[in-house]
Motif scaffolding. Structure first.
Motif, PDB file in Angstrom:
ATOM      1  N   TYR A 175       0.826  -1.203   0.000  1.00 51.28           N
ATOM      2  CA  TYR A 175       0.000   0.000   0.000  1.00 51.28           C
ATOM      3  C   TYR A 175       0.860   1.252   0.000  1.00 51.28           C
ATOM      4  CZ  TYR A 175       0.764  -0.050   5.108  1.00 51.28           C
ATOM      5  OH  TYR A 175       1.321  -0.071   6.361  1.00 51.28           O
ATOM      6  N   GLU A 176       0.186   2.339  -0.323  1.00 46.96           N
ATOM      7  CA  GLU A 176       0.784   3.666  -0.346  1.00 46.96           C
ATOM      8  C   GLU A 176      -0.186   4.581   0.402  1.00 46.96           C
ATOM      9  OE1 GLU A 176       2.333   6.217  -4.021  1.00 46.96           O
ATOM     10  OE2 GLU A 176       0.177   5.911  -4.092  1.00 46.96           O
ATOM     11  N   VAL A 177       0.344   5.412   1.288  1.00 51.43           N
ATOM     12  CA  VAL A 177      -0.481   6.377   2.009  1.00 51.43           C
ATOM     13  C   VAL A 177       0.084   7.759   1.737  1.00 51.43           C
ATOM     14  CG1 VAL A 177      -1.374   7.128   4.246  1.00 51.43           C
ATOM     15  CG2 VAL A 177      -0.904   4.714   3.858  1.00 51.43           C
ATOM     16  N   VAL A 178      -0.795   8.678   1.310  1.00 52.88           N
ATOM     17  CA  VAL A 178      -0.381  10.055   1.044  1.00 52.88           C
ATOM     18  C   VAL A 178      -1.229  10.985   1.895  1.00 52.88           C
ATOM     19  CG1 VAL A 178      -0.143  11.864  -0.698  1.00 52.88           C
ATOM     20  CG2 VAL A 178       0.233   9.476  -1.336  1.00 52.88           C
ATOM     21  N   GLY A 179      -0.568  11.862   2.624  1.00 52.80           N
ATOM     22  CA  GLY A 179      -1.251  12.848   3.452  1.00 52.80           C
ATOM     23  C   GLY A 179      -0.473  13.102   4.725  1.00 52.80           C
ATOM     24  N   GLU A 180      -0.857  14.146   5.429  1.00 53.41           N
ATOM     25  CA  GLU A 180      -0.171  14.539   6.662  1.00 53.41           C
ATOM     26  C   GLU A 180       1.315  14.794   6.427  1.00 53.41           C
ATOM     27  OE1 GLU A 180      -2.392  13.156  10.585  1.00 53.41           O
ATOM     28  OE2 GLU A 180      -1.393  11.482   9.591  1.00 53.41           O
ATOM     29  N   ASP A 181       1.613  15.421   5.299  1.00 59.88           N
ATOM     30  CA  ASP A 181       2.981  15.838   4.968  1.00 59.88           C
ATOM     31  C   ASP A 181       3.955  14.686   4.748  1.00 59.88           C
ATOM     32  OD1 ASP A 181       2.076  18.467   5.194  1.00 59.88           O
ATOM     33  OD2 ASP A 181       2.694  18.630   7.278  1.00 59.88           O
ATOM     34  N   ARG A 182       3.435  13.544   4.298  1.00 58.83           N
ATOM     35  CA  ARG A 182       4.334  12.442   3.986  1.00 58.83           C
ATOM     36  C   ARG A 182       3.645  11.442   3.062  1.00 58.83           C
ATOM     37  NH1 ARG A 182       4.168   7.835   8.381  1.00 58.83           N
ATOM     38  NH2 ARG A 182       2.044   8.125   9.099  1.00 58.83           N
ATOM     39  N   CYS A 183       4.481  10.746   2.329  1.00 57.57           N
ATOM     40  CA  CYS A 183       4.021   9.623   1.512  1.00 57.57           C
ATOM     41  C   CYS A 183       4.755   8.400   2.029  1.00 57.57           C
ATOM     42  CB  CYS A 183       4.356   9.856   0.044  1.00 57.57           C
ATOM     43  SG  CYS A 183       3.864   8.484  -1.027  1.00 57.57           S
ATOM     44  N   LEU A 184       4.020   7.326   2.255  1.00 61.36           N
ATOM     45  CA  LEU A 184       4.603   6.079   2.747  1.00 61.36           C
ATOM     46  C   LEU A 184       4.275   4.966   1.770  1.00 61.36           C
ATOM     47  CD1 LEU A 184       5.769   4.129   4.994  1.00 61.36           C
ATOM     48  CD2 LEU A 184       3.399   3.928   5.755  1.00 61.36           C
ATOM     49  N   TRP A 185       5.313   4.252   1.340  1.00 59.40           N
ATOM     50  CA  TRP A 185       5.125   3.052   0.537  1.00 59.40           C
ATOM     51  C   TRP A 185       5.494   1.869   1.409  1.00 59.40           C
ATOM     52  CZ3 TRP A 185       7.907   7.158  -1.859  1.00 59.40           C
ATOM     53  CH2 TRP A 185       7.225   7.790  -2.898  1.00 59.40           C
ATOM     54  N   CYS A 186       4.575   0.943   1.603  1.00 60.04           N
ATOM     55  CA  CYS A 186       4.812  -0.276   2.366  1.00 60.04           C
ATOM     56  C   CYS A 186       4.996  -1.398   1.354  1.00 60.04           C
ATOM     57  CB  CYS A 186       3.634  -0.573   3.295  1.00 60.04           C
ATOM     58  SG  CYS A 186       3.802  -2.133   4.181  1.00 60.04           S
ATOM     59  N   ILE A 187       6.178  -1.997   1.364  1.00 69.47           N
ATOM     60  CA  ILE A 187       6.572  -2.974   0.355  1.00 69.47           C
ATOM     61  C   ILE A 187       7.045  -4.250   1.041  1.00 69.47           C
ATOM     62  CG2 ILE A 187       8.133  -3.387  -1.588  1.00 69.47           C
ATOM     63  CD1 ILE A 187       8.461  -0.231  -1.625  1.00 69.47           C
ATOM     64  N   TYR A 188       6.606  -5.386   0.536  1.00 65.75           N
ATOM     65  CA  TYR A 188       7.094  -6.668   1.044  1.00 65.75           C
ATOM     66  C   TYR A 188       8.086  -7.225   0.029  1.00 65.75           C
ATOM     67  CZ  TYR A 188       3.836  -6.641   4.864  1.00 65.75           C
ATOM     68  OH  TYR A 188       3.185  -6.309   6.022  1.00 65.75           O
ATOM     69  N   THR A 189       9.175  -7.814   0.546  1.00 66.16           N
ATOM     70  CA  THR A 189      10.225  -8.306  -0.341  1.00 66.16           C
ATOM     71  C   THR A 189      10.725  -9.681   0.090  1.00 66.16           C
ATOM     72  OG1 THR A 189      12.359  -7.768  -1.384  1.00 66.16           O
ATOM     73  CG2 THR A 189      12.097  -7.150   0.935  1.00 66.16           C
ATOM     74  N   ARG A 190      11.351 -10.338  -0.854  1.00 69.70           N
ATOM     75  CA  ARG A 190      11.933 -11.655  -0.611  1.00 69.70           C
ATOM     76  C   ARG A 190      13.299 -11.550   0.080  1.00 69.70           C
ATOM     77  NH1 ARG A 190      10.123 -15.702  -4.287  1.00 69.70           N
ATOM     78  NH2 ARG A 190       8.594 -14.917  -5.751  1.00 69.70           N
TER      79      ARG A 190
END
Length: 147
Positions: A88-103
């Protein structure tokens, strides 16, 4: 949207730090089955802080830069060959967060560095940890039904 799964939905959510501010969650709707395989045991959070407008959203130039970073680095490089999956990606509150799962964290880091080597230096904060159960995704997964 994401190359591997065009099935992402957008859900407006209250601010995490300020409930009067709206954030936007772009979430992959069919990730649980991938996480259940155990092939993606690590979570990497990439955060891009920015000076937002009165609603905490980025200005158009910053939004375009974030979109370009996501397309070039996350969608095209990290998701290629399923090294990683954007949860997921969250945009707002002065930040963008990308949550990524990896091997694989070292391979992820190498690909991240390679894919972003010709981009400007962005104010990225990167955090990684083991999350075999997909707990971070589990916190936002119920919001898919709100869409």
């Amino acid at each position: 949207m994401s190359k591997l799964s065009p099935e992402m939905c957008t859900v407006p959510v209250d601010g995490e730090y300020d409930p009067t501010v709206m954030r936007f969650l772009h979430i992959r709707t069919h990730l649980r089955a991938e996480l259940a395989t155990g092939k993606y045991p690590y979570r990497v959070d990439i955060t891009w802080p920015y000076d937002g407008d009165e609603k905490g959203l980025p200005d158009p130039e910053t939004a375009d830069a974030m979109k370009g970073f996501r397309e070039r680095v996350i969608d095209e490089a990290l998701e290629r060959d399923k090294l990683a999956l954007l949860a997921y990606e969250v945009v707002g509150e002065d930040r963008c967060l990308w949550c990524i799962y990896t091997r694989n964290i070292p391979a992820f880091q190498e690909m991240l560095n390679e894919a972003s080597s010709e981009l400007p230096d962005y104010p990225l904060e990167i955090y990684a940890e083991e999350d075999r159960e997909g707990l971070a995704f589990g916190e936002v997964e119920p919001m898919i039904a709100a869409e």
